[in-house]
Write a protein that holds these residues in place. Structure first.
Motif, PDB file in Angstrom:
ATOM      1  N   GLY A  13       0.801  -1.212   0.000  1.00 25.91           N
ATOM      2  CA  GLY A  13       0.000   0.000   0.000  1.00 25.91           C
ATOM      3  C   GLY A  13       0.832   1.259   0.000  1.00 25.91           C
ATOM      4  O   GLY A  13       0.389   2.299  -0.473  1.00 25.91           O
TER       5      GLY A  13
ATOM      6  N   GLY B 278      -0.679   2.714  -2.896  1.00 28.57           N
ATOM      7  CA  GLY B 278      -1.819   3.269  -2.170  1.00 28.57           C
ATOM      8  C   GLY B 278      -2.605   2.153  -1.495  1.00 28.57           C
ATOM      9  O   GLY B 278      -2.739   1.057  -2.043  1.00 28.57           O
ATOM     10  N   GLU B 279      -3.124   2.434  -0.309  1.00 29.38           N
ATOM     11  CA  GLU B 279      -3.817   1.398   0.447  1.00 29.38           C
ATOM     12  C   GLU B 279      -5.054   0.896  -0.292  1.00 29.38           C
ATOM     13  O   GLU B 279      -5.294  -0.309  -0.352  1.00 29.38           O
ATOM     14  CB  GLU B 279      -4.217   1.953   1.819  1.00 29.38           C
ATOM     15  CG  GLU B 279      -3.028   2.241   2.729  1.00 29.38           C
ATOM     16  CD  GLU B 279      -3.472   2.722   4.096  1.00 29.38           C
ATOM     17  OE1 GLU B 279      -4.703   2.685   4.359  1.00 29.38           O
ATOM     18  OE2 GLU B 279      -2.615   3.129   4.890  1.00 29.38           O
ATOM     19  N   GLN B 280      -5.835   1.809  -0.832  1.00 28.27           N
ATOM     20  CA  GLN B 280      -7.048   1.374  -1.518  1.00 28.27           C
ATOM     21  C   GLN B 280      -6.723   0.588  -2.773  1.00 28.27           C
ATOM     22  O   GLN B 280      -7.382  -0.408  -3.083  1.00 28.27           O
ATOM     23  CB  GLN B 280      -7.913   2.583  -1.861  1.00 28.27           C
ATOM     24  CG  GLN B 280      -8.470   3.305  -0.637  1.00 28.27           C
ATOM     25  CD  GLN B 280      -9.538   4.303  -1.024  1.00 28.27           C
ATOM     26  OE1 GLN B 280     -10.377   4.017  -1.852  1.00 28.27           O
ATOM     27  NE2 GLN B 280      -9.483   5.477  -0.436  1.00 28.27           N
ATOM     28  N   ALA B 281      -5.709   1.016  -3.518  1.00 24.87           N
ATOM     29  CA  ALA B 281      -5.323   0.271  -4.704  1.00 24.87           C
ATOM     30  C   ALA B 281      -4.836  -1.120  -4.331  1.00 24.87           C
ATOM     31  O   ALA B 281      -5.154  -2.111  -5.001  1.00 24.87           O
ATOM     32  CB  ALA B 281      -4.231   1.022  -5.469  1.00 24.87           C
TER      33      ALA B 281
ATOM     34  N   GLN C   8      -7.814  -3.256  -3.606  1.00 28.41           N
ATOM     35  CA  GLN C   8      -8.508  -3.599  -4.845  1.00 28.41           C
ATOM     36  C   GLN C   8      -7.773  -4.694  -5.593  1.00 28.41           C
ATOM     37  O   GLN C   8      -8.373  -5.638  -6.108  1.00 28.41           O
ATOM     38  CB  GLN C   8      -8.632  -2.351  -5.731  1.00 28.41           C
ATOM     39  CG  GLN C   8      -9.558  -1.283  -5.184  1.00 28.41           C
ATOM     40  CD  GLN C   8     -11.024  -1.629  -5.419  1.00 28.41           C
ATOM     41  OE1 GLN C   8     -11.341  -2.412  -6.299  1.00 28.41           O
ATOM     42  NE2 GLN C   8     -11.899  -1.063  -4.623  1.00 28.41           N
TER      43      GLN C   8
ATOM     44  N   GLU D 148      -6.486  10.480   0.658  1.00 22.36           N
ATOM     45  CA  GLU D 148      -6.861   9.103   0.980  1.00 22.36           C
ATOM     46  C   GLU D 148      -7.552   8.971   2.338  1.00 22.36           C
ATOM     47  O   GLU D 148      -8.583   8.309   2.443  1.00 22.36           O
ATOM     48  CB  GLU D 148      -5.628   8.195   0.926  1.00 22.36           C
ATOM     49  CG  GLU D 148      -5.058   8.053  -0.476  1.00 22.36           C
ATOM     50  CD  GLU D 148      -4.111   6.865  -0.596  1.00 22.36           C
ATOM     51  OE1 GLU D 148      -3.605   6.399   0.444  1.00 22.36           O
ATOM     52  OE2 GLU D 148      -3.891   6.406  -1.733  1.00 22.36           O
TER      53      GLU D 148
ATOM     54  N   MET E  24      -8.049   7.790  -3.870  1.00 20.93           N
ATOM     55  CA  MET E  24      -6.967   6.850  -4.080  1.00 20.93           C
ATOM     56  C   MET E  24      -5.873   7.529  -4.898  1.00 20.93           C
ATOM     57  O   MET E  24      -6.076   7.861  -6.070  1.00 20.93           O
ATOM     58  CB  MET E  24      -7.468   5.606  -4.824  1.00 20.93           C
ATOM     59  CG  MET E  24      -6.360   4.609  -5.177  1.00 20.93           C
ATOM     60  SD  MET E  24      -6.904   3.366  -6.393  1.00 20.93           S
ATOM     61  CE  MET E  24      -8.263   2.611  -5.511  1.00 20.93           C
TER      62      MET E  24
ATOM     63  N   ASN F 230      -3.294   7.260  -7.171  1.00 20.54           N
ATOM     64  CA  ASN F 230      -2.997   6.129  -8.037  1.00 20.54           C
ATOM     65  C   ASN F 230      -1.551   6.108  -8.488  1.00 20.54           C
ATOM     66  O   ASN F 230      -0.941   5.042  -8.586  1.00 20.54           O
ATOM     67  CB  ASN F 230      -3.927   6.167  -9.252  1.00 20.54           C
ATOM     68  CG  ASN F 230      -3.698   4.997 -10.180  1.00 20.54           C
ATOM     69  OD1 ASN F 230      -3.230   5.166 -11.304  1.00 20.54           O
ATOM     70  ND2 ASN F 230      -4.024   3.791  -9.715  1.00 20.54           N
TER      71      ASN F 230
ATOM     72  N   ALA G 109      -5.048  11.111  -8.771  1.00 17.32           N
ATOM     73  CA  ALA G 109      -5.869  10.478  -7.744  1.00 17.32           C
ATOM     74  C   ALA G 109      -7.232  10.138  -8.328  1.00 17.32           C
ATOM     75  O   ALA G 109      -7.738  10.833  -9.219  1.00 17.32           O
ATOM     76  CB  ALA G 109      -6.027  11.395  -6.529  1.00 17.32           C
TER      77      ALA G 109
END
Length: 537
Positions: free
Chosen positions: A308, A312-315, A318, A371, A377, A379, A388
């Protein structure tokens, strides 16, 4: 942190072999006491005076020959483990083959105790019957039944309680020493007591033995003390049941409680749990599997945190939630491009270390805002800026409003950062932010050897062009009509003249917030007017 309930003192570990070896004695003495009592009360009346004298002499000779030999062999089993135990206590290396042989013997100790004690007990039957049969007086037929059965009952009492005691103490005192790095359940040639074995032994010692003793009384002649003996047998049976149940709970219920406690801690997010109690039975396999599961969860968490930090944590979430490989899905997003103004010129007058430190300081604040504060996110980083995405995985979200709020918060944070830079005599920073809302393909894109999780499509290209327009229009935050449509109606905004954009046939309508600050085109990198950048949309 580890999950275990028994701290073993150095003294108990050093004397563990002796304590475990001696623990076999109480169960043998209990079995002997029951056998002697039964013989005196119910077999002796069946013998003649001559047979009784011969019987007593045979018992004395047997106790002076067979039992000492069995005891010598039993203590030799433990004495042969002392060299390995001494080296382990001194943290000295032990040859693998020798260590595995010692570990195998430690696991098999309950069975070995039953073998040694069982041979000693069962030899009594042919020896005593043979001695009694050779007397001149005829032997009563009931002796052929009562003597073997009384010895068998005493044998079962001694063996089951002895194996429980040996198993319990070896788990407490020997396993932590002999299995520091090994798993008892994986030692070849070892046969630990299983759950089925323990339950069977408990049932035999707690119910079958006392019931069989009471049934024998039905065939004893002249049993004028039947009532008192039955009462004592019943009390002994209950006592054996309680002792066996307690030992069984220590060996069975306790690891279940440990696994339950550890599972609760994992469910609460504690991934440092490790159960350190070595077991050779089914619980050993369960404990090993549980520790492996927690280790895998910890590694996955570490991977997610490390991964992350790069994508990125969200990426990262996913990517880990979907199947690996090429491909993506079309989603409606709000794409943000942010870029520092005149950063190339700044690089010409600063060292690389200064530039990297300044970028990290700037990006740390921006990533936090995007974030963690507004659910976007980040990216990818683009030199002195970033792209983002807002709304990834959100079919009907308020991503446009969150993107606008994030942009305003970024401008407010930049003001605070510039005040810090001014105190250090460092020129202030200026930023341009462009937003556009529309469909984009989001997923893993690249080659089978190298993938990148990103978004592609005209929405991304237009957002990048809008960010470039901030240089010419003079507003630090611009967004398109598509983003305006997705915003709540009460957000104050102003329409700006449509701007020509490369790749589009018609000028692009753009908007800005009325609270935004107009940049002074004659002095890039500076701003004039009043800012209220920290107010949300």
């Amino acid at each position: 942190m580890s999950s275990g309930r028994h701290a073993h003192l150095p003294g108990s570990r050093r004397q563990g072999l002796l304590i475990t070896a001696l623990s076999l004695a109480p169960s043998q003495l209990i079995g002997s006491a029951f056998n002697i009592w039964y013989n005196l009360s119910h077999i002796q009346p069946l013998l003649t005076p001559v047979q009784h004298q011969v019987f007593q002499e045979a018992i004395g000779v047997f106790n002076l020959t067979v039992y000492p030999a069995a005891m010598v062999f039993w203590f030799w089993l433990f004495f042969s483990l002392r060299p390995v135990a001494s080296r382990l206590l001194a943290d000295q290396p032990v040859p693998p083959a020798r260590l595995m042989a010692a570990q195998r013997r430690v696991i098999n100790l309950p069975w070995l105790s039953m073998l040694v004690a069982g041979i000693g007990w069962l030899l009594c039957i042919p020896v005593f019957l043979t001695v009694l049969e050779r007397t001149a007086d005829p032997l009563a037929p009931q002796v052929w039944i009562h003597l073997p059965i009384s010895i068998l009952i005493s044998t079962v009492i001694a063996l089951t309680h002895g194996s429980f005691t040996i198993d319990l103490l070896s788990q407490r005192l020997l396993y932590p020493l002999f299995f520091r790095q090994a798993h008892p359940a994986e030692i070849p040639g070892a046969y630990p007591l299983t759950l089925k074995n323990r339950i069977t032994f408990w049932a035999v010692s707690a119910s079958i033995c006392p019931i069989a003793s009471l049934l024998l009384l039905e065939f004893v002649p002249n049993a004028n003390n039947m009532g008192s003996f039955s009462l004592l047998v019943g009390l002994l049976g209950m006592g054996f049941s309680l002792v066996s149940a307690w030992m069984l709970s220590q060996l069975v219920v306790e690891p279940v409680d440990m696994l339950q406690d550890a599972a609760k801690r994992v469910a609460q997010g504690d991934l440092t749990v490790q159960i350190t109690q070595p077991r050779g039975d089914e619980f050993g396999t369960l404990i090993d599997a549980f520790n492996a599961m927690v280790t895998e969860l910890r590694d996955k968490q570490h991977l997610l945190e490390t991964f992350g930090r790069h994508v990125g944590e969200q990426a990262a979430r996913q990517i880990l939630q979907q199947d690996p490989g090429l491909g993506g899905t079309e989603q409606v997003l709000t794409v943000m491009f942010a870029d520092l103004r005149n950063f190339t010129a700044r690089c010409n007058h600063s060292t690389p270390q200064e530039i990297v430190a300044l970028l990290n300081l700037f990006l740390a604040d921006m990533v936090e805002i995007v974030e963690h504060q507004h659910g976007g996110m980040v990216n990818k980083f683009l030199g002195d800026g970033f792209m983002a995405l807002f709304g990834v995985g959100e079919p009907d979200g308020d991503h446009a409003a969150r993107a606008i709020a994030s942009g305003q918060a970024m401008l407010g944070s930049l003001e605070q950062l510039n005040r810090i830079l001014a105190e250090k005599n460092i020129a202030p920073l200026a930023i341009g932010i462009g937003l556009h809302t529309g469909p984009a393909v989001v997923g893993s894109i690249g080659s089978p050897q190298r993938l990148e999780y990103t978004a592609i499509g005209s929405t991304v290209n237009i957002a990048s062009r809008v960010e470039s327009l901030t240089k010419t229009v003079g507003y630090p935050l611009l967004f398109t009509a598509a983003t305006r449509v997705a915003l709540p109606a009460d957000i104050p905004l102003q329409a700006l003249p449509p701007q020509p954009v490369r790749g589009l046939d018609q000028p692009l309508p753009v908007f800005s917030l009325t609270q935004s600050v107009r940049l002074d085109r004659s002095a890039p990198g500076t701003a004039k007017g009043n800012r209220s950048g920290e107010s949300g949309a």
